[in-house]
Structures are given as structure tokens and as C-alpha cells.
Design a protein around this motif. Sequence first.
Motif, PDB file in Angstrom:
ATOM      1  N   GLU A   1      47.359  47.965  32.720  1.00  0.00           N
ATOM      2  CA  GLU A   1      48.772  48.233  32.896  1.00  0.00           C
ATOM      3  C   GLU A   1      49.231  47.591  34.211  1.00  0.00           C
ATOM      4  OE1 GLU A   1      50.731  49.719  30.773  1.00  0.00           O
ATOM      5  OE2 GLU A   1      49.101  50.113  29.351  1.00  0.00           O
ATOM      6  N   PRO A   2      50.522  47.416  34.386  1.00  0.00           N
ATOM      7  CA  PRO A   2      51.004  46.867  35.662  1.00  0.00           C
ATOM      8  C   PRO A   2      50.553  47.725  36.843  1.00  0.00           C
ATOM      9  CG  PRO A   2      52.753  46.855  34.024  1.00  0.00           C
ATOM     10  CD  PRO A   2      51.607  47.617  33.410  1.00  0.00           C
ATOM     11  N   GLY A   3      50.123  47.058  37.922  1.00  0.00           N
ATOM     12  CA  GLY A   3      49.695  47.767  39.121  1.00  0.00           C
ATOM     13  C   GLY A   3      48.506  47.087  39.788  1.00  0.00           C
ATOM     14  N   LEU A   4      47.823  47.815  40.718  1.00  0.00           N
ATOM     15  CA  LEU A   4      46.674  47.307  41.465  1.00  0.00           C
ATOM     16  C   LEU A   4      45.392  47.758  40.772  1.00  0.00           C
ATOM     17  CD1 LEU A   4      45.739  45.872  44.103  1.00  0.00           C
ATOM     18  CD2 LEU A   4      45.682  48.153  45.169  1.00  0.00           C
ATOM     19  N   HIS A   5      44.438  46.798  40.588  1.00  0.00           N
ATOM     20  CA  HIS A   5      43.208  47.092  39.863  1.00  0.00           C
ATOM     21  C   HIS A   5      42.001  46.532  40.635  1.00  0.00           C
ATOM     22  CE1 HIS A   5      45.496  48.436  36.343  1.00  0.00           C
ATOM     23  NE2 HIS A   5      46.290  47.400  36.594  1.00  0.00           N
ATOM     24  N   PHE A   6      40.836  47.146  40.355  1.00  0.00           N
ATOM     25  CA  PHE A   6      39.597  46.785  41.064  1.00  0.00           C
ATOM     26  C   PHE A   6      38.722  45.883  40.198  1.00  0.00           C
ATOM     27  CE2 PHE A   6      35.074  47.631  41.796  1.00  0.00           C
ATOM     28  CZ  PHE A   6      34.969  47.290  43.139  1.00  0.00           C
ATOM     29  N   LYS A   7      37.991  44.957  40.868  1.00  0.00           N
ATOM     30  CA  LYS A   7      36.986  44.123  40.215  1.00  0.00           C
ATOM     31  C   LYS A   7      35.852  43.891  41.209  1.00  0.00           C
ATOM     32  CE  LYS A   7      39.212  39.701  41.410  1.00  0.00           C
ATOM     33  NZ  LYS A   7      38.178  39.201  42.317  1.00  0.00           N
ATOM     34  N   LEU A   8      34.692  43.612  40.632  1.00  0.00           N
ATOM     35  CA  LEU A   8      33.544  43.343  41.507  1.00  0.00           C
ATOM     36  C   LEU A   8      33.713  41.982  42.168  1.00  0.00           C
ATOM     37  CD1 LEU A   8      30.603  44.546  39.228  1.00  0.00           C
ATOM     38  CD2 LEU A   8      31.640  45.755  41.161  1.00  0.00           C
ATOM     39  N   PRO A   9      33.561  41.942  43.458  1.00  0.00           N
ATOM     40  CA  PRO A   9      33.722  40.657  44.137  1.00  0.00           C
ATOM     41  C   PRO A   9      32.580  39.700  43.789  1.00  0.00           C
ATOM     42  CG  PRO A   9      32.938  42.330  45.653  1.00  0.00           C
ATOM     43  CD  PRO A   9      33.223  43.041  44.376  1.00  0.00           C
ATOM     44  N   LEU A  10      32.895  38.429  43.860  1.00  0.00           N
ATOM     45  CA  LEU A  10      31.954  37.332  43.666  1.00  0.00           C
ATOM     46  C   LEU A  10      31.530  37.156  42.201  1.00  0.00           C
ATOM     47  CD1 LEU A  10      29.687  37.799  46.828  1.00  0.00           C
ATOM     48  CD2 LEU A  10      31.726  36.396  46.565  1.00  0.00           C
ATOM     49  N   VAL A  11      31.189  38.218  41.497  1.00  0.00           N
ATOM     50  CA  VAL A  11      30.667  38.072  40.133  1.00  0.00           C
ATOM     51  C   VAL A  11      31.759  38.244  39.076  1.00  0.00           C
ATOM     52  CG1 VAL A  11      28.355  38.800  40.777  1.00  0.00           C
ATOM     53  CG2 VAL A  11      30.033  40.516  40.034  1.00  0.00           C
ATOM     54  N   GLN A  12      32.877  38.809  39.470  1.00  0.00           N
ATOM     55  CA  GLN A  12      33.964  39.014  38.508  1.00  0.00           C
ATOM     56  C   GLN A  12      35.239  38.344  39.014  1.00  0.00           C
ATOM     57  OE1 GLN A  12      34.382  43.235  37.821  1.00  0.00           O
ATOM     58  NE2 GLN A  12      32.628  43.306  36.414  1.00  0.00           N
ATOM     59  N   ASN A  13      36.059  37.921  38.088  1.00  0.00           N
ATOM     60  CA  ASN A  13      37.360  37.363  38.438  1.00  0.00           C
ATOM     61  C   ASN A  13      38.400  37.828  37.417  1.00  0.00           C
ATOM     62  OD1 ASN A  13      35.997  35.426  36.555  1.00  0.00           O
ATOM     63  ND2 ASN A  13      38.021  34.459  36.651  1.00  0.00           N
ATOM     64  N   ALA A  14      39.650  37.750  37.780  1.00  0.00           N
ATOM     65  CA  ALA A  14      40.745  38.202  36.910  1.00  0.00           C
ATOM     66  C   ALA A  14      41.678  37.031  36.603  1.00  0.00           C
ATOM     67  CB  ALA A  14      41.526  39.328  37.575  1.00  0.00           C
ATOM     68  N   GLN A  15      42.193  37.026  35.379  1.00  0.00           N
ATOM     69  CA  GLN A  15      43.186  36.027  34.966  1.00  0.00           C
ATOM     70  C   GLN A  15      44.397  36.770  34.392  1.00  0.00           C
ATOM     71  OE1 GLN A  15      42.138  32.718  32.545  1.00  0.00           O
ATOM     72  NE2 GLN A  15      40.324  32.181  33.726  1.00  0.00           N
ATOM     73  N   THR A  16      45.542  36.309  34.770  1.00  0.00           N
ATOM     74  CA  THR A  16      46.785  36.905  34.261  1.00  0.00           C
ATOM     75  C   THR A  16      47.542  35.866  33.434  1.00  0.00           C
ATOM     76  OG1 THR A  16      47.962  36.300  36.307  1.00  0.00           O
ATOM     77  CG2 THR A  16      47.000  38.519  36.185  1.00  0.00           C
ATOM     78  N   PHE A  17      48.281  36.369  32.439  1.00  0.00           N
ATOM     79  CA  PHE A  17      49.050  35.505  31.538  1.00  0.00           C
ATOM     80  C   PHE A  17      50.457  36.087  31.370  1.00  0.00           C
ATOM     81  CE2 PHE A  17      44.602  35.508  30.333  1.00  0.00           C
ATOM     82  CZ  PHE A  17      44.281  34.160  30.352  1.00  0.00           C
ATOM     83  N   ASP A  18      51.405  35.203  31.181  1.00  0.00           N
ATOM     84  CA  ASP A  18      52.796  35.618  30.981  1.00  0.00           C
ATOM     85  C   ASP A  18      52.948  36.176  29.559  1.00  0.00           C
ATOM     86  OD1 ASP A  18      55.518  35.967  30.897  1.00  0.00           O
ATOM     87  OD2 ASP A  18      55.997  34.040  31.806  1.00  0.00           O
TER      88      ASP A  18
END
Length: 292
Positions: A47-64
Motif C-alpha cells: 500500500e502507499p507509504g514507507l516499507h522495509f527491505k533487506l539492504p544489499l540483497v533486496q531491492n524495490a521497483q515501483t511502477f505507475d
Amino acid sequence: MNSNKGIVLLVILGIGAAIANSSFFIVNENQAALRLQLGEIVDSSYEPGLHFKLPLVQNAQTFDRRIQTLDLKAERFLTVEKKFVVVDSYAKWRISDVAQYFRSTRGSQTQTDRLLSARINAALRDEFGKRTIQEVVSGERKEIMLKLAREANESAADLGVEIVDVRVKQIDFEDSISDTIYERMRTERQRVASELRAQGAEAAERIQADADRQRTEILANSYRDAELLRGEGDAVAASTYAKAFEKNDEFYAFWRSLRAYREVFDNGTSMMVLDPKSEFFRYFDPTSPNRK
């Protein structure tokens, strides 16, 4: 020693800040997001907002996830009459399943446009192949567009996108058949115009005939009424004269003779061969024995 410790502390703080910064990502209201680990999807329900991910091993991608416009290249399609038309169209789409969208297109806009174009053009080709030129140009345009959008949406479901609408901007004919089509259209319009003129002429003749009939009836009725009134007037006049002349026969005879003289000698060219002593001239001769 103290200075070395300070440098080491600053380095540690910097690394800690970088790790902390890479541990969070933000999803805006108009975005859909994926969390990836080594290229594989870990989670897609954000959902819209701030989210956590593991550094270095994980990454996030956003799409319109807002509605996008795909301007399709003009294509030639064959109608049921075996004639080609050139169709220029566009489509409105948006991401419906971000995980499936990423698996199908890897998030590439170019790949998305290519796959959607192929599916929409296939739907256009199938639909135009069932219709005549008249139907696709003006007959059932709205129905065709609704059916196209529905079929294109069904075919694009495996891409994780929703086809909101498909619209045809322009339909042109190939140069080889344009003249024939336009000539046929002119001939059809001329035929319709001739039929309308013939119907108008027929209606005008009916109106004219009805007007002539009404005129004849009105004149006949008017003449009849006038004659009736004239007859009634003459009868009243004759009755009035008769009542008046009954009181003096000699004056009535004299008045009738004067009237006869006026009618006979009015034009000045009348010729009569009569005995001067005849009854007709009794008022011309005062000594006539016929005169009372």
C-alpha cells in the motif's frame, strides 16, 4: 589515536546511514511496488507509504499504476468484402497485477507496448474481418469499440494489465479502392436524392390537384349561392314592382314601354320595320287611339 578513532567512527556512521537508507523505500499513491531478492519477487502487496527491505540483497521497483495511453501504429485490415482499410487507433490501459506484469514484461515499457499492440491488432483484425466497410465506418461503431475493448482485455490478462478502452481515430481506404468507394457513395447519394425529388414532385402534384379541386368547388358553390341570392333578389324586386304597378296599370304600361325603348335603341344601330300606328309606338303619338 583520537583522530583515528574519530575517522573510524565517521566511517561506521556513514556505512550505518547508507545501510539504513537502503533498508526503506517509499510507495506513492499512484504507484504499484515489488520487492525483489536476487531478481525474484518476494512481495507485491504494498500500500502507499514507507516499507522495509533487506539492504544489499533486496531491492524495490515501483511502477505507475495510472491509466496509460498506447498509440498504435496504423495497420491494414481486410473486411468481409475482401477490401483493405487502414485503421489508426489507440488504447487505454493500466497495471492490474504488478507481479504478473513484471514476470511478463520485466517492467519494460517497450516490451509492454509491443505485446499489447500485437494483442489489440489481433482483436481489430478479427472484428474488422466480420464487418463490411459500411458497418465499420458508420453502422455499428460504438458496438464494435465495446467488443474490441472486451476482447483485447481478455487477451491481455496474462500480461497483468487491464485494457480500459480501445478507440479508432481514423479509418481510411487504400488509394486503389478510394475512387471506387467514393464513386459508389456519390451514386448512392444521387439515387437517394432522385427518390426524394420524385416523392416531392408527387406530393406537389397531389397538393396542386387538391387545391384545384377545392378552388373549383368553392367557385361552384359561390356561383350557386350568388344565383340563389340573385334569384331571390329578382323575385323580391318583381314582387315589389308588381305591388307598385297594381295601383296604376297605365303607369306600369308606360314604364314597360320606356324600358323597351331603352333596350331597343340603346346602341343606336337597331333597325325595326313597324307600322307607326303599332302598339309599340303608342306613346310616341299623342293622338294614337291605342294610347289611353
